[in-house]
Scaffold this motif. Structure first.
Motif, PDB file in Angstrom:
ATOM      1  N   GLU A 153       3.162  -2.033  -8.422  1.00 37.71           N
ATOM      2  CA  GLU A 153       4.117  -3.137  -8.431  1.00 37.71           C
ATOM      3  C   GLU A 153       5.560  -2.652  -8.297  1.00 37.71           C
ATOM      4  N   ARG A 154       5.877  -1.511  -8.883  1.00 33.20           N
ATOM      5  CA  ARG A 154       7.269  -1.033  -8.818  1.00 33.20           C
ATOM      6  C   ARG A 154       7.649  -0.693  -7.382  1.00 33.20           C
ATOM      7  N   ASN A 155       6.738  -0.068  -6.679  1.00 36.65           N
ATOM      8  CA  ASN A 155       7.041   0.254  -5.276  1.00 36.65           C
ATOM      9  C   ASN A 155       7.150  -1.008  -4.425  1.00 36.65           C
ATOM     10  N   VAL A 156       6.338  -2.002  -4.772  1.00 39.24           N
ATOM     11  CA  VAL A 156       6.426  -3.269  -4.040  1.00 39.24           C
ATOM     12  C   VAL A 156       7.798  -3.899  -4.267  1.00 39.24           C
ATOM     13  N   GLN A 157       8.257  -3.862  -5.505  1.00 35.88           N
ATOM     14  CA  GLN A 157       9.574  -4.445  -5.799  1.00 35.88           C
ATOM     15  C   GLN A 157      10.691  -3.659  -5.105  1.00 35.88           C
ATOM     16  N   ILE A 158      10.568  -2.346  -5.113  1.00 36.83           N
ATOM     17  CA  ILE A 158      11.570  -1.525  -4.403  1.00 36.83           C
ATOM     18  C   ILE A 158      11.605  -1.910  -2.935  1.00 36.83           C
ATOM     19  N   PHE A 159      10.441  -2.069  -2.365  1.00 35.54           N
ATOM     20  CA  PHE A 159      10.355  -2.409  -0.941  1.00 35.54           C
ATOM     21  C   PHE A 159      10.994  -3.769  -0.665  1.00 35.54           C
ATOM     22  N   ARG A 160      10.727  -4.709  -1.523  1.00 34.14           N
ATOM     23  CA  ARG A 160      11.208  -6.072  -1.267  1.00 34.14           C
ATOM     24  C   ARG A 160      12.722  -6.183  -1.348  1.00 34.14           C
ATOM     25  N   LEU A 207       4.654  -7.216   1.264  1.00 39.50           N
ATOM     26  CA  LEU A 207       5.088  -8.615   1.320  1.00 39.50           C
ATOM     27  C   LEU A 207       3.906  -9.578   1.292  1.00 39.50           C
ATOM     28  N   ALA A 208       2.706  -9.032   1.211  1.00 44.85           N
ATOM     29  CA  ALA A 208       1.529  -9.904   1.152  1.00 44.85           C
ATOM     30  C   ALA A 208       1.526 -10.648  -0.177  1.00 44.85           C
ATOM     31  N   THR A 209       1.089 -11.876  -0.109  1.00 42.82           N
ATOM     32  CA  THR A 209       1.070 -12.676  -1.332  1.00 42.82           C
ATOM     33  C   THR A 209      -0.353 -12.923  -1.827  1.00 42.82           C
ATOM     34  N   GLY A 210      -1.311 -12.751  -0.954  1.00 41.25           N
ATOM     35  CA  GLY A 210      -2.691 -12.993  -1.367  1.00 41.25           C
ATOM     36  C   GLY A 210      -3.455 -11.690  -1.512  1.00 41.25           C
ATOM     37  N   TYR A 211      -4.640 -11.706  -0.989  1.00 35.46           N
ATOM     38  CA  TYR A 211      -5.518 -10.538  -1.074  1.00 35.46           C
ATOM     39  C   TYR A 211      -4.897  -9.359  -0.343  1.00 35.46           C
ATOM     40  N   SER A 212      -4.709  -8.262  -1.024  1.00 35.55           N
ATOM     41  CA  SER A 212      -4.176  -7.074  -0.369  1.00 35.55           C
ATOM     42  C   SER A 212      -4.455  -5.841  -1.232  1.00 35.55           C
ATOM     43  N   PRO A 213      -5.570  -5.175  -0.995  1.00 35.81           N
ATOM     44  CA  PRO A 213      -5.839  -3.934  -1.740  1.00 35.81           C
ATOM     45  C   PRO A 213      -4.718  -2.909  -1.547  1.00 35.81           C
ATOM     46  N   THR A 215      -9.732 -11.300   8.391  1.00 36.73           N
ATOM     47  CA  THR A 215      -9.649 -12.625   7.763  1.00 36.73           C
ATOM     48  C   THR A 215      -8.404 -12.785   6.902  1.00 36.73           C
ATOM     49  N   PHE A 216      -7.845 -11.687   6.448  1.00 36.57           N
ATOM     50  CA  PHE A 216      -6.614 -11.774   5.646  1.00 36.57           C
ATOM     51  C   PHE A 216      -5.404 -11.238   6.407  1.00 36.57           C
TER      52      PHE A 216
END
Lengths: 578, 285
Positions: free
Chosen positions: B115-122, B102-108, B93-94
Motif C-alpha cells: 500500500e505504501r508504494n501504491v500511495q507513493i505512486f499515486r 491505479l487499479a481499484t478492483g481486482y489486482s494481485p 477480464t480485469f
C-alpha cells in the motif's frame, strides 16, 4: 567339451566383468564417512580481491522530476487605431509550435502578427515620429534581427521605418503603408498650412503698412507740432507786443497816442490859430462879416477837426488796446493749437502704433499657426512612412516561445487574448525528501538523465522551497525547481532522473569498496592488501564514503591504486537462489 | 542377474532417497525459507535500484508479496471455482489499461506492491508515474514481483524488478522456458502423462488446443498484450473494434479457464497430489 569349457570360461569372465562393473559403480557411489565429510565440507574460502582505485567520489542526492516549459502566459493582441477595425484571424499556430524572434505567429485579415522580444507589451501603433520605450524595444529587436534601425534611441525615424520594411519583406509580407485616412489627413494639413501661410503673408503686409503708418503719423505729428510751434511762436511774439502795449509801452498804442496827441495838438493849434485869426478878424473892424463869418467858420472847422482828431486818436488808442487784448487770446489759442497739434500727432502716432502692434500680433499669430501647421504637416508627412500597427506585433519577455494553448479560433476577432505560450526554457518540477532538502542549494549543478530513453542533460538548481508541502508536493517533501541548461534533446513532458552532487572528493582520491575496510581491535581502520598471495593489513584513514566506495589515506603510501584488497571470501552458492 | 540386482539395490535406494536439488515445494522449486529469502533480497535490491533511479520505493516484506501472490484468482466471497467461472484467470477480464497502482478492483499486482508504494505512486505526476513503472517494471507493468513469482514466469519482468531478479535468481530461471523442477518431475510421471493426454483430448473436444494447463495463461497474456499494445492501451481509449476483440478474448478466457479448471480439478489434481505425496510425503500447498 571344449566348447562347453569355453562357454563356462566366458560365463565366468562375464560374471567377473559384471562384478567388476558393479564394484566400480558402487565404488563410485558409495562413499566413506570421511569421503562424505570431505566432499560435503565447505570449500576453502578464497579471497575476493578488488583493485584499489583512484577516482572522484561524489555523494549525490537522486530524485525525479517532470520536465516542462516555463509557466504559460497569455498573448493578447492590442487594438490598432490606424486600422480602424479589428481584423479577423486567418491563421493560427498549432500547440507546441516554437517561434523565435521576428517570426509570424499568426495572421489576421491578411496581415501578419510578429513576435518580438520585449518586456512591455505593444500598446499603440508605432509610426515615424513616435517615440518611447516600445519604440526602443522595437529598435532593439530589429537590431538583433540584423535590420539596422539606426541609433537605438526610442525614436521611430526613417531608419527605423526602413528596418521595419525589411523585416516585413524578409518574411514575405508587405509593410503597413499609410492608410487613406492618413493621406487625407496630410492633404487637409497641407491645405490648412497653405491658408495659414497666406494669412501670415497678409499679416506681415499689414504689419509693414502699419509700420509705415506709424512713421507717417509720426512725421505728420512732428510737422503739425512744428507748425503749431511756429504759430505759437508767432502768437508769442504778438503776445509780447501785447504785453508791451499793456505796459503802456506799446509802440502802436504809443504811436497812436502820439499821433492822437499830435493830432490833438495840431487840432488845438489849428483851433488856436483859428481863434487867433478870428480874433484878428473880429477885432479888425475892417474885416467883413464874411471874413468874420469865415473866421468863425474856420474856427468851427478847426474845432471840429480837433474833435475829430481827438475821436480818431481815442479810436486808434482803443483799437490798439483792443488789439493788445486780443494778442493774449491769440497766444493762448496758439499755445492751445501747438498743444492740440502735439496731442493730435501723438494720438495719431499712438493709433498708428496700435495698428502696428495689432498687425505684429496678427503676424505672430499667423506665423505661429503657420509654423504649427508646418510642423504638424511635417509630422503627418513623416507618419506616412512604414509603420507598425499595434495589432501586428506582440512583445514577449523571453524568446523563443512555444505555443501552449490556442484559445482563439480562425475567423474570430484578432483582439485580446488569443493563445497562451510558454518560453522555451525547460524547467523541472521535482521534490526532495525532508532529510535531503537542507543539502541542496540553489545554483548547484544537476545531472539530468533518463536511462530508458537515453536522455542526458545538465541543469542548475533554481529553487528549493523553504517549507515542505508547497507547489503541489506533499507535506513530507520540499519542492525543487531545476532549470535545464541548453540541450538539443526535447525533454518536455519527460520524467527524468536528477542527480545532484552535494559533496565531492575534489578530484581523484584513493578509494576502495566500503566492504574492504574493517576495524582493528584498537579502533583503527584498515584494509587487507594482497601482495602476491600474501595478505597484509594496512592502516588507513577513511574519508568520504559514497556509492559503495570510501576514500582511504594510507599515510605511509603503502596503499596505491592498482593494488588488490580483500572485500570478502567466496562461499558456496545456495541451492535455489544464487 | 538377480544377484546383480541385489548387489545394486542399496546404491539405487540411496540414489532415490537423495532428493534432487530445486525440488522445493514453493515456486521455482524453492523451499519456503528460500522463497522468503529470495523475496526479501529481491525487494531490497529493487528498492536500491529505484533509489538510484530517483524514485522512492519501500521494499515490500515477504508477507506483502505473498499476499499479492495469494490474491491471484482470489476475490473476497468467491471460491476459486466461482472466480474462474466468472472471471476466468483474471487476465483479460480485469484489464483496464491502468497501471496496477491505479487499479481499484481486482489486482494481485497492486496487492503485491504494498500500500505504501501504491500511495507513493499515486502522488506522482503522470509523466513520473510512467517513468516510475518503467523503472520498476519495464514494459509489462502487470509483471510485478508477486505476479511473476505466482505465475512462475520471470521473463516478462523488467526494470529494477528484472535487475534485482538477475541477482537473486539463476539465469535459466529468468527465461520463459524455465520450468519448475517439481512440476517437470511430476509431468514426467507416466500417470501424469496419461492424465495430461486425457486433458488435452478433452480440451481439444471443447475447441481449445493446449498441451498443458500451464500454457493457457501465457497464451492469454500474449494475446492481451498484442491487443492492448503491451498493456498500455486504456480501455476507455480503445476503438470499437478493439473493444469487441477484447470482449471476445474475455469470453474465450472464461470458457477456457472454466473448462481447464474443471478438468484440472477432476483429472490432474488427484494425480498430482498422489505423485507429490509420493515425492514429498505431503501435499504441496
Amino acid at each position: 567339451m571344449v566348447a562347453k569349457r569355453v562357454n563356462v570360461l566366458w560365463a565366468i569372465l562375464g560374471a567377473v566383468g559384471g562384478m567388476a562393473l558393479g564394484a566400480w559403480y558402487m565404488g563410485s557411489r558409495i562413499q566413506s564417512p570421511a569421503e562424505m565429510a570431505a566432499r560435503t565440507a565447505a570449500p576453502e574460502a578464497s579471497p575476493i580481491l578488488v583493485p584499489v582505485e583512484a577516482r572522484v567520489l561524489s555523494s549525490d542526492v537522486v530524485t525525479r522530476g517532470t520536465v516542462r516549459f516555463g509557466l504559460p502566459q497569455p498573448i493578447s493582441i492590442a487594438p490598432s487605431t490606424v486600422k480602424g477595425a479589428v481584423g479577423l484571424i486567418s491563421s493560427l499556430p498549432r500547440p507546441n509550435t516554437n517561434f523565435g524572434e521576428g517570426e509570424v505567429i499568426l495572421s489576421a485579415s491578411g496581415r501578419p502578427v510578429f513576435v518580438l522580444s520585449g518586456a512591455a507589451p505593444a500598446f499603440r501603433d508605432m509610426a515615424p515620429g513616435t517615440s518611447g520605450g516600445d519604440v526602443r524595444q522595437l529598435e532593439e529587436a530589429l537590431a538583433r534581427l540584423g535590420f539596422d534601425p539606426g541609433t537605438v534611441d526610442g525614436n521611430y525615424d526613417q531608419k527605423t521605418s526602413g528596418a521595419v520594411e525589411r523585416m516585413y519583406r524578409k518574411v514575405g509580407w508587405d509593410p503597413f503603408a499609410p492608410t487613406r485616412e492618413q493621406r487625407a489627413a496630410v492633404a487637409a494639413f497641407e491645405r490648412e498650412w497653405s491658408d495659414a501661410a497666406r494669412a501670415q503673408l497678409a499679416a506681415e503686409a499689414t504689419r509693414e503698412t502699419a509700420v509705415k503708418a506709424v512713421a507717417a503719423a509720426r512725421a505728420t505729428a512732428e510737422q503739425n507740432t512744428r507748425q503749431a510751434a511756429l504759430d505759437s511762436a508767432a502768437r508769442i511774439g504778438d503776445s509780447r507786443q501785447l504785453a508791451d502795449a499793456r505796459a503802456g509801452k506799446s509802440l502802436a498804442l504809443e504811436a497812436e497816442r502820439a499821433r492822437a496827441a499830435h493830432s490833438a495838438t495840431a487840432a488845438s493849434a489849428d483851433v488856436a490859430t483859428q481863434v487867433a485869426d478870428r480874433a484878428l478878424i473880429v477885432l479888425d473892424p475892417r474885416q467883413t462879416e464874411t471874413a468874420r463869418a469865415a473866421a468863425e467858420a474856420k474856427l468851427k472847422v478847426a474845432r471840429a477837426a480837433q474833435r475829430k482828431a481827438k475821436l480818431e486818436a481815442d479810436l486808434a488808442i482803443q483799437t490798439a488796446a483792443r488789439e493788445a487784448g486780443l494778442a493774449d487770446e491769440r497766444i493762448r489759442v496758439a499755445e492751445g493749437a501747438v498743444k492740440a497739434a502735439r496731442l493730435e500727432g501723438e494720438r495719431n502716432v499712438r493709433a498708428a502704433q496700435e495698428q502696428q502692434t495689432l498687425a505684429e500680433f496678427d503676424v505672430q499669430v499667423a506665423s505661429e499657426r503657420a509654423g504649427r501647421l508646418e510642423r504638424e504637416l511635417a509630422t503627418a508627412r513623416a507618419k506616412l512612412g512604414v509603420q507598425v500597427p499595434a495589432d501586428e506585433v506582440v512583445f514577449i519577455p523571453s524568446l523563443p516561445i512555444r505555443v501552449h494553448e490556442v484559445t482563439a479560433a480562425v475567423a474570430a476577432n484578432a483582439s485580446g487574448p488569443v493563445m497562451s505560450v510558454t518560453d522555451n526554457q525547460l524547467s523541472i518540477d521535482s521534490q526532495l525528501p525532508l532529510e535531503a532538502a537542507p543539502l541542496v542549494k540553489p545554483g548547484m549543478k544537476v545531472a539530468i538523465d533518463e536511462q530508458a530513453l537515453g536522455i542526458k542533460a545538465t541543469g542548475v538548481v533554481e529553487t528549493v522551497a523553504n517549507t515542505p508541502g508547497t507547489r503541489g508536493v506533499d507535506g513530507y517533501h520540499f519542492y525543487l525547481g531545476v532549470r535545464v541548461e541548453t540541450t538539443p534533446v526535447p525533454l518536455a513532458g519527460f520524467s527524468v532522473r536528477l542527480t545532484i552532487p552535494i559533496e565531492t572528493s575534489k578530484g581523484s582520491v584513493t578509494a576502495v569498496p566500503t566492504s574492504a575496510v574493517s576495524l582493528a581491535a584498537d579502533g583503527t581502520s584498515r584494509v587487507l592488501v594482497d601482495r602476491g598471495g600474501k595478505q597484509e593489513y594496512v592502516t588507513v584513514q577513511p574519508g568520504l564514503s559514497t556509492g559503495g566506495y570510501v576514500e582511504v589515506d594510507a599515510s605511509d603510501a603503502r596503499l596505491v591504486p592498482g593494488q588488490l584488497v580483500v572485500v570478502g571470501y567466496k562461499t558456496a552458492e545456495p541451492a535455489a537462489v544464487k | 542377474m538377480g544377484a546383480f540386482a541385489v548387489l545394486l539395490a542399496p546404491a539405487i535406494a540411496a540414489a532415490q532417497a537423495q532428493a534432487p536439488k530445486g525440488l522445493g515445494t514453493e515456486e521455482f522449486g524453492m523451499s519456503p525459507r528460500e522463497l522468503v529469502q529470495a523475496i526479501e533480497k529481491t525487494e531490497e535490491l529493487i528498492a536500491r535500484c529505484m533509489r538510484e533511479q530517483g524514485f522512492q520505493y519501500i521494499a515490500a516484506d515477504h508477507k506483502t508479496v505473498r499476499a499479492g501472490m495469494s490474491a491471484d484468482k482470489n476475490l473476497p466471497g468467491l471460491s476459486e471455482e466461482e472466480f474462474v467461472s466468472r472471471h476466468g484467470f483474471g487476465v483479460s477480464t480485469f484489464y483496464t489499461g491502468l497501471p496496477p497502482q491505479l487499479a481499484t478492483g481486482y489486482s494481485p499486482a497492486r496487492v503485491g506492491l504494498g500500500e505504501r508504494n501504491v500511495q507513493i505512486f499515486r502522488k506522482l505526476s503522470p509523466a513520473d508515474q510512467v517513468a516510475y513503472n518503467r523503472a520498476l517494471l519495464g514494459d509489462d507493468t502487470s509483471s510485478t514481483l508477486a505476479v511473476a513469482l505466482e505465475i512462475e514466469d520471470l521473463s516478462r519482468t523488467g526494470g529494477c524488478t528484472r535487475k534485482a531478479l538477475t541477482e537473486t535468481f539463476k539465469p535459466d530461471q529468468l527465461k520463459a522456458t524455465h520450468y519448475n523442477p517439481q512440476d517437470a518431475l511430476i509431468n514426467k510421471d507416466p500417470r501424469m502423462k496419461a492424465a495430461l493426454g486425457f486433458w488435452q483430448r478433452e480440451m481439444k473436444k471443447a475447441g481449445f488446443e493446449y498441451g498443458h494447463p500451464d500454457e493457457i495463461e501465457p497464451d492469454l497474456r500474449n494475446r492481451l498484450a498484442t491487443l492492448t499494445d503491451g498493456g498500455k492501451l486504456l480501455v476507455s481509449k480503445m476503438s470499437a473494434d478493439q473493444k469487441t476483440a477484447l470482449r471476445k478474448l474475455q469470453d474465450f478466457e472464461r470458457l477456457v479457464a472454466a473448462k481447464s479448471f474443471k478438468m484440472q480439478e477432476e483429472v490432474l489434481a488427484p494425480v498430482e497430489e498422489r505423485i507429490q505425496q509420493e515425492l514429498f510425503s505431503r501435499k504441496v500447498q
